[in-house]
Design a protein around this motif. Structure first.
Motif, PDB file in Angstrom:
ATOM      1  N   LEU A   1       8.389   2.124  -4.393  1.00  0.00           N
ATOM      2  CA  LEU A   1       9.015   2.488  -5.657  1.00  0.00           C
ATOM      3  C   LEU A   1       9.897   1.361  -6.179  1.00  0.00           C
ATOM      4  O   LEU A   1       9.946   1.104  -7.391  1.00  0.00           O
ATOM      5  CB  LEU A   1       9.823   3.772  -5.488  1.00  0.00           C
ATOM      6  CG  LEU A   1       9.005   5.042  -5.198  1.00  0.00           C
ATOM      7  CD1 LEU A   1       9.920   6.251  -5.026  1.00  0.00           C
ATOM      8  CD2 LEU A   1       7.989   5.303  -6.313  1.00  0.00           C
ATOM      9  N   GLU A   2      10.594   0.676  -5.274  1.00  0.00           N
ATOM     10  CA  GLU A   2      11.394  -0.472  -5.679  1.00  0.00           C
ATOM     11  C   GLU A   2      10.498  -1.598  -6.172  1.00  0.00           C
ATOM     12  O   GLU A   2      10.829  -2.292  -7.143  1.00  0.00           O
ATOM     13  CB  GLU A   2      12.249  -0.950  -4.503  1.00  0.00           C
ATOM     14  CG  GLU A   2      13.378   0.009  -4.144  1.00  0.00           C
ATOM     15  CD  GLU A   2      14.129  -0.426  -2.889  1.00  0.00           C
ATOM     16  OE1 GLU A   2      13.677  -1.398  -2.233  1.00  0.00           O
ATOM     17  OE2 GLU A   2      15.150   0.211  -2.560  1.00  0.00           O
TER      18      GLU A   2
ATOM     19  N   SER B   1       0.882  11.962   8.039  1.00  0.00           N
ATOM     20  CA  SER B   1       0.614  12.449   9.394  1.00  0.00           C
ATOM     21  C   SER B   1       0.526  11.311  10.405  1.00  0.00           C
ATOM     22  O   SER B   1       0.619  11.546  11.612  1.00  0.00           O
ATOM     23  CB  SER B   1      -0.699  13.241   9.417  1.00  0.00           C
ATOM     24  OG  SER B   1      -1.808  12.403   9.156  1.00  0.00           O
ATOM     25  N   ILE B   2       0.355  10.068   9.926  1.00  0.00           N
ATOM     26  CA  ILE B   2       0.194   8.952  10.853  1.00  0.00           C
ATOM     27  C   ILE B   2       1.497   8.179  11.051  1.00  0.00           C
ATOM     28  O   ILE B   2       1.508   7.135  11.698  1.00  0.00           O
ATOM     29  CB  ILE B   2      -0.908   7.992  10.353  1.00  0.00           C
ATOM     30  CG1 ILE B   2      -0.526   7.399   8.992  1.00  0.00           C
ATOM     31  CG2 ILE B   2      -2.247   8.688  10.283  1.00  0.00           C
ATOM     32  CD1 ILE B   2      -1.491   6.342   8.497  1.00  0.00           C
ATOM     33  N   MET B   3       2.607   8.676  10.503  1.00  0.00           N
ATOM     34  CA  MET B   3       3.887   7.983  10.664  1.00  0.00           C
ATOM     35  C   MET B   3       5.027   8.990  10.699  1.00  0.00           C
ATOM     36  O   MET B   3       4.876  10.146  10.279  1.00  0.00           O
ATOM     37  CB  MET B   3       4.086   6.964   9.533  1.00  0.00           C
ATOM     38  CG  MET B   3       4.102   7.569   8.142  1.00  0.00           C
ATOM     39  SD  MET B   3       4.130   6.294   6.824  1.00  0.00           S
ATOM     40  CE  MET B   3       2.398   5.808   6.825  1.00  0.00           C
ATOM     41  N   THR B   4       6.156   8.529  11.204  1.00  0.00           N
ATOM     42  CA  THR B   4       7.321   9.395  11.263  1.00  0.00           C
ATOM     43  C   THR B   4       7.860   9.621   9.853  1.00  0.00           C
ATOM     44  O   THR B   4       7.545   8.870   8.919  1.00  0.00           O
ATOM     45  CB  THR B   4       8.418   8.766  12.126  1.00  0.00           C
ATOM     46  OG1 THR B   4       8.878   7.567  11.491  1.00  0.00           O
ATOM     47  CG2 THR B   4       7.893   8.450  13.521  1.00  0.00           C
TER      48      THR B   4
ATOM     49  N   SER C   1       9.364   7.595   4.568  1.00  0.00           N
ATOM     50  CA  SER C   1      10.378   7.467   3.515  1.00  0.00           C
ATOM     51  C   SER C   1      10.675   6.013   3.207  1.00  0.00           C
ATOM     52  O   SER C   1      10.840   5.626   2.035  1.00  0.00           O
ATOM     53  CB  SER C   1      11.668   8.178   3.943  1.00  0.00           C
ATOM     54  OG  SER C   1      11.452   9.563   4.083  1.00  0.00           O
ATOM     55  N   ASP C   2      10.735   5.175   4.241  1.00  0.00           N
ATOM     56  CA  ASP C   2      11.005   3.748   4.041  1.00  0.00           C
ATOM     57  C   ASP C   2       9.891   3.090   3.232  1.00  0.00           C
ATOM     58  O   ASP C   2      10.148   2.282   2.329  1.00  0.00           O
ATOM     59  CB  ASP C   2      11.146   3.041   5.391  1.00  0.00           C
ATOM     60  CG  ASP C   2      12.458   3.362   6.088  1.00  0.00           C
ATOM     61  OD1 ASP C   2      13.367   3.872   5.404  1.00  0.00           O
ATOM     62  OD2 ASP C   2      12.563   3.102   7.293  1.00  0.00           O
TER      63      ASP C   2
ATOM     64  N   VAL D   1       0.866  -1.186   0.000  1.00  0.00           N
ATOM     65  CA  VAL D   1       0.000   0.000   0.000  1.00  0.00           C
ATOM     66  C   VAL D   1       0.899   1.231   0.000  1.00  0.00           C
ATOM     67  O   VAL D   1       1.716   1.416   0.908  1.00  0.00           O
ATOM     68  CB  VAL D   1      -0.918   0.022   1.230  1.00  0.00           C
ATOM     69  CG1 VAL D   1      -1.742   1.305   1.255  1.00  0.00           C
ATOM     70  CG2 VAL D   1      -1.834  -1.200   1.230  1.00  0.00           C
ATOM     71  N   PHE D   2       0.764   2.049  -1.037  1.00  0.00           N
ATOM     72  CA  PHE D   2       1.599   3.248  -1.126  1.00  0.00           C
ATOM     73  C   PHE D   2       1.130   4.255  -0.066  1.00  0.00           C
ATOM     74  O   PHE D   2      -0.069   4.558   0.023  1.00  0.00           O
ATOM     75  CB  PHE D   2       1.485   3.874  -2.514  1.00  0.00           C
ATOM     76  CG  PHE D   2       2.521   4.922  -2.800  1.00  0.00           C
ATOM     77  CD1 PHE D   2       3.721   4.567  -3.399  1.00  0.00           C
ATOM     78  CD2 PHE D   2       2.308   6.249  -2.463  1.00  0.00           C
ATOM     79  CE1 PHE D   2       4.690   5.518  -3.662  1.00  0.00           C
ATOM     80  CE2 PHE D   2       3.272   7.202  -2.715  1.00  0.00           C
ATOM     81  CZ  PHE D   2       4.473   6.843  -3.320  1.00  0.00           C
TER      82      PHE D   2
END
Length: 233
Positions: A62-63, A47-50, A55-56, A41-42
């Motif tokens: 993308l990979e 706002s719900i994560m650091t 970024s991870d 899930v992209f």
């Protein structure tokens, strides 16, 4: 409902589809099969994560996109007609979708195939085997070989032919992946795959497809899976 120009003819459903939902759709007057993948899930709401977690997740997605674009392009190049080509692979919002042509297949009871003349059965098996030869020759492991992923059709001469579908569990031969990424149907998993799941240092490859294909061919000839003894010494 419309997704990327595809008009869905019914709600997405997950009947016999594992980690995905599917339906049929139309676009520009043509019929298609469309599948919505439940994972990955992209991330769309940071706002719900650091920032690091966001970024991870973006990097992983993308990979994933890059890998499967190469994967599906390779399948399309490998297809000589018996591998169902991928029309489109795309992301809409947070979800990924795969679109293929709609395959009209005959509703053929597997138990009827053993009653066919040997010539017809061998032609069917050779057709299917050639499809997997084309896959394996291009470095692709299907990894979800089973009856429902081989659609049977009748030719104008009333012979049986087949289309190989559903490459969601597949990978490039030699790929390094985590155990949680292993798919496939437990009924058709090769012994080495079970060894991998139990922690053995084994890397599944195209031989897993051959093992599963042997079980499918047994069903075509005998109308059932092989019988195994449940007694162990």
């Amino acid at each position: 409902m419309v997704i990327n120009g595809y008009n869905l003819i019914s709600d997405l459903q997950n009947t016999n589809s594992g980690f995905s939902k599917w339906t049929f759709a139309t676009k520009n007057g043509k019929d298609y099969f469309i599948k919505e993948l439940l994972n990955p899930v992209f991330p769309t709401d940071r706002s719900i994560m650091t920032d690091e977690m966001f970024s991870d997740k973006v990097r992983y997605c993308l990979e994933y996109e890059e890998r499967f674009r190469r994967f599906y392009n390779t399948i399309n190049r490998a297809s000589k007609g018996n591998l169902v080509r991928i029309v489109e692979f795309f992301r809409d919002g947070s979800k990924y979708y795969i679109v293929t042509e709609k395959i009209e297949s005959e509703s053929i009871n597997v138990e009827l195939i053993p009653t066919l003349p040997m010539r017809q059965k061998l032609l069917l098996l050779k057709t299917i085997a050639r499809g997997f030869y084309d896959l394996h020759s291009n470095g692709i492991v299907h990894f979800d070989v089973k009856l429902s992923n081989i659609l049977i059709q009748k030719t104008h001469r009333q012979n049986l032919t087949a289309k190989i579908i559903d490459f969601d569990s597949g990978f490039f031969n030699g790929d390094v992946f985590e155990d949680r990424e292993l798919g496939g149907d437990l009924t058709y998993l090769a012994p080495e795959t079970f060894l991998r799941l139990y922690g053995e240092d084994v890397c599944p490859n195209e031989k897993a497809d051959i093992f599963a294909l042997g079980l499918v061919f047994h069903e075509y000839f005998c109308g059932c899976l092989p019988k195994f003894s449940e007694e162990f010494e």
